[in-house]
Write a protein that holds these residues in place. Sequence first.
Motif, PDB file in Angstrom:
ATOM      1  N   THR A 237      29.292  41.925  37.876  1.00  0.00           N
ATOM      2  CA  THR A 237      29.865  41.428  36.638  1.00  0.00           C
ATOM      3  C   THR A 237      31.474  41.660  36.651  1.00  0.00           C
ATOM      4  OG1 THR A 237      27.857  42.204  35.414  1.00  0.00           O
ATOM      5  CG2 THR A 237      29.822  41.962  34.087  1.00  0.00           C
ATOM      6  N   GLY A 238      32.211  40.696  37.063  1.00  0.00           N
ATOM      7  CA  GLY A 238      33.664  40.649  37.253  1.00  0.00           C
ATOM      8  C   GLY A 238      34.129  39.828  38.415  1.00  0.00           C
ATOM      9  N   ASP A 239      35.203  40.189  39.041  1.00  0.00           N
ATOM     10  CA  ASP A 239      35.847  39.196  40.129  1.00  0.00           C
ATOM     11  C   ASP A 239      34.841  38.716  41.026  1.00  0.00           C
ATOM     12  OD1 ASP A 239      37.523  38.042  41.783  1.00  0.00           O
ATOM     13  OD2 ASP A 239      39.305  39.427  41.373  1.00  0.00           O
ATOM     14  N   PRO A 240      34.735  37.646  41.413  1.00  0.00           N
ATOM     15  CA  PRO A 240      33.728  37.085  42.479  1.00  0.00           C
ATOM     16  C   PRO A 240      34.236  37.493  43.923  1.00  0.00           C
ATOM     17  CG  PRO A 240      34.690  35.144  41.515  1.00  0.00           C
ATOM     18  CD  PRO A 240      35.172  36.298  40.537  1.00  0.00           C
ATOM     19  N   ILE A 241      35.615  37.839  43.847  1.00  0.00           N
ATOM     20  CA  ILE A 241      36.283  38.036  45.264  1.00  0.00           C
ATOM     21  C   ILE A 241      35.699  39.481  45.740  1.00  0.00           C
ATOM     22  CG2 ILE A 241      38.478  38.808  46.405  1.00  0.00           C
ATOM     23  CD1 ILE A 241      37.912  35.715  45.952  1.00  0.00           C
ATOM     24  N   ASP A 242      35.466  40.477  44.703  1.00  0.00           N
ATOM     25  CA  ASP A 242      34.621  41.751  44.977  1.00  0.00           C
ATOM     26  C   ASP A 242      33.336  41.427  45.458  1.00  0.00           C
ATOM     27  OD1 ASP A 242      36.665  43.243  44.053  1.00  0.00           O
ATOM     28  OD2 ASP A 242      36.284  43.483  41.942  1.00  0.00           O
ATOM     29  N   GLU A 243      32.589  40.629  45.119  1.00  0.00           N
ATOM     30  CA  GLU A 243      31.424  40.127  45.515  1.00  0.00           C
ATOM     31  C   GLU A 243      31.405  39.874  47.310  1.00  0.00           C
ATOM     32  OE1 GLU A 243      29.420  38.135  41.796  1.00  0.00           O
ATOM     33  OE2 GLU A 243      29.653  36.868  43.417  1.00  0.00           O
ATOM     34  N   VAL A 244      32.439  39.216  47.673  1.00  0.00           N
ATOM     35  CA  VAL A 244      32.519  39.065  48.986  1.00  0.00           C
ATOM     36  C   VAL A 244      33.143  40.059  49.910  1.00  0.00           C
ATOM     37  CG1 VAL A 244      34.096  37.798  50.561  1.00  0.00           C
ATOM     38  CG2 VAL A 244      33.547  36.667  48.590  1.00  0.00           C
ATOM     39  N   LYS A 245      34.069  41.049  49.173  1.00  0.00           N
ATOM     40  CA  LYS A 245      34.285  42.278  49.902  1.00  0.00           C
ATOM     41  C   LYS A 245      33.197  43.308  50.245  1.00  0.00           C
ATOM     42  CE  LYS A 245      39.165  42.230  48.071  1.00  0.00           C
ATOM     43  NZ  LYS A 245      40.041  43.070  46.951  1.00  0.00           N
ATOM     44  N   VAL A 246      32.333  43.434  49.119  1.00  0.00           N
ATOM     45  CA  VAL A 246      31.152  44.233  49.101  1.00  0.00           C
ATOM     46  C   VAL A 246      30.287  43.694  50.174  1.00  0.00           C
ATOM     47  CG1 VAL A 246      29.525  45.130  48.076  1.00  0.00           C
ATOM     48  CG2 VAL A 246      31.428  45.061  46.713  1.00  0.00           C
ATOM     49  N   ALA A 247      30.203  42.414  50.284  1.00  0.00           N
ATOM     50  CA  ALA A 247      29.378  41.697  51.064  1.00  0.00           C
ATOM     51  C   ALA A 247      29.547  42.082  52.480  1.00  0.00           C
ATOM     52  CB  ALA A 247      28.998  40.364  50.867  1.00  0.00           C
ATOM     53  N   GLN A 248      30.807  41.961  52.714  1.00  0.00           N
ATOM     54  CA  GLN A 248      31.347  41.999  54.272  1.00  0.00           C
ATOM     55  C   GLN A 248      31.229  43.324  54.652  1.00  0.00           C
ATOM     56  OE1 GLN A 248      35.582  40.880  53.573  1.00  0.00           O
ATOM     57  NE2 GLN A 248      35.125  38.726  54.059  1.00  0.00           N
ATOM     58  N   ARG A 249      31.353  44.467  53.724  1.00  0.00           N
ATOM     59  CA  ARG A 249      31.038  45.816  54.202  1.00  0.00           C
ATOM     60  C   ARG A 249      29.655  46.221  54.492  1.00  0.00           C
ATOM     61  NH1 ARG A 249      35.785  49.394  51.090  1.00  0.00           N
ATOM     62  NH2 ARG A 249      37.536  48.103  52.278  1.00  0.00           N
ATOM     63  N   ILE A 250      28.891  45.460  53.533  1.00  0.00           N
ATOM     64  CA  ILE A 250      27.369  45.737  53.754  1.00  0.00           C
ATOM     65  C   ILE A 250      27.157  45.434  55.293  1.00  0.00           C
ATOM     66  CG2 ILE A 250      24.985  44.870  53.195  1.00  0.00           C
ATOM     67  CD1 ILE A 250      26.098  44.778  50.402  1.00  0.00           C
TER      68      ILE A 250
END
Length: 379
Positions: A237-250
């Motif tokens: 719930t927020g900036d979709p760029i954060d979705e990409v960052k978290v996915a990369q770290r996973i």
Amino acid sequence: MIKRRKTRPIRVGPITIGGGSPVSIQSMTKTDTADVAATVRQIRALATAGCEIVRVAVPTIEAAKALAAIRREANQVPLVADIHFHPQFALAAIEAGFDKIRWNPGNIRDTERVREVVGRAKQHRIPIRIGVNVGSLDPDCEAAHRNDLVEAIVQSALKSVRLLEGFDFHDIVISLKSSDVLQMLAAYRRMAELCDYPFHLGVTEAGLLAASTVKSSIGIGALLAEGIGDTIRVSITGDPIDEVKVAQRILSALSLRRFETNVIACPSCGRCEIDVVGIAKQVEQRLKQLAATEPRCLELTVAVMGCVVNGPGESEHADVGLAGGGGVGVIYRKGQQVRRVAEAQMVDALIEEVKHILGEGSGFGVRGSGQEPQPVHAA
């Protein structure tokens, strides 16, 4: 080393989902799709951040009419049309040149309209994701399994799979999402026993950044560690760029792909005698800059340790490491002590040793998993 589940390959534009291909990263625009300029802007920002497949919602006729212009102006990444209730919007997306259709079997149940969409998708070689969400299950499956939501999720997906297969359509990706991490895990594990279609993983409605990071890391990460999953979307719930960052770290944490250099840093407890936090932040930033011109940097492990308890051991096992104490740091390269430096020179010394290893051109990844890391290049 993770042994991945064998799945059939599905093409989404230039990206392959399944078939042993690297796990791809998806996100979704959060703009009004009818606003072409805003939607294209967000698609481009996501592509620059490393997102490889972008989905857009198509809830209205105005949104459907905007798809062709969005496709023309946003050609950096494959685009997916998110369709609910209105099969005609799926047809519009196909004609607009979108690369994939997602629908929820709980809210499109007209078999003849589905036949029309499937026929057009097959003609254009466009895959369909059967996107089951616990909040909108197939009514018959939900009624038949009222006391077992996991089975209701799985059966909703299987019902749609059989429908599409009945039309001789097999370019299928499956997602089985719930906001309950344990339900999501159980549903994907159950489905993994029943088919060989590739899976799109995600914990739906996972919440704000902190909550979603935890839920998604547990849910997506646990399945990936078991070899289940071919493409992922972190729901925030927020900036979709954060979705990409978290996915990369996973993906980086599991060594499935590498998007940043692996920096090991101690938590800076009362034993710490140097500014580990400050040094680690500088090291991360410098390595990020270095990786932009030297991608092999992503394959390394660098340790920043602040005491004599774990510092020497972690530093010896890293490609490059620092064990600091009392304002002095011992620098390690490939398990060997190479020099001692003052605290003010620690960051520069670590980066110099990283460059030394890159110059040698071999022997990367002392702590590697045995899998070849898959670096990403922004679109």
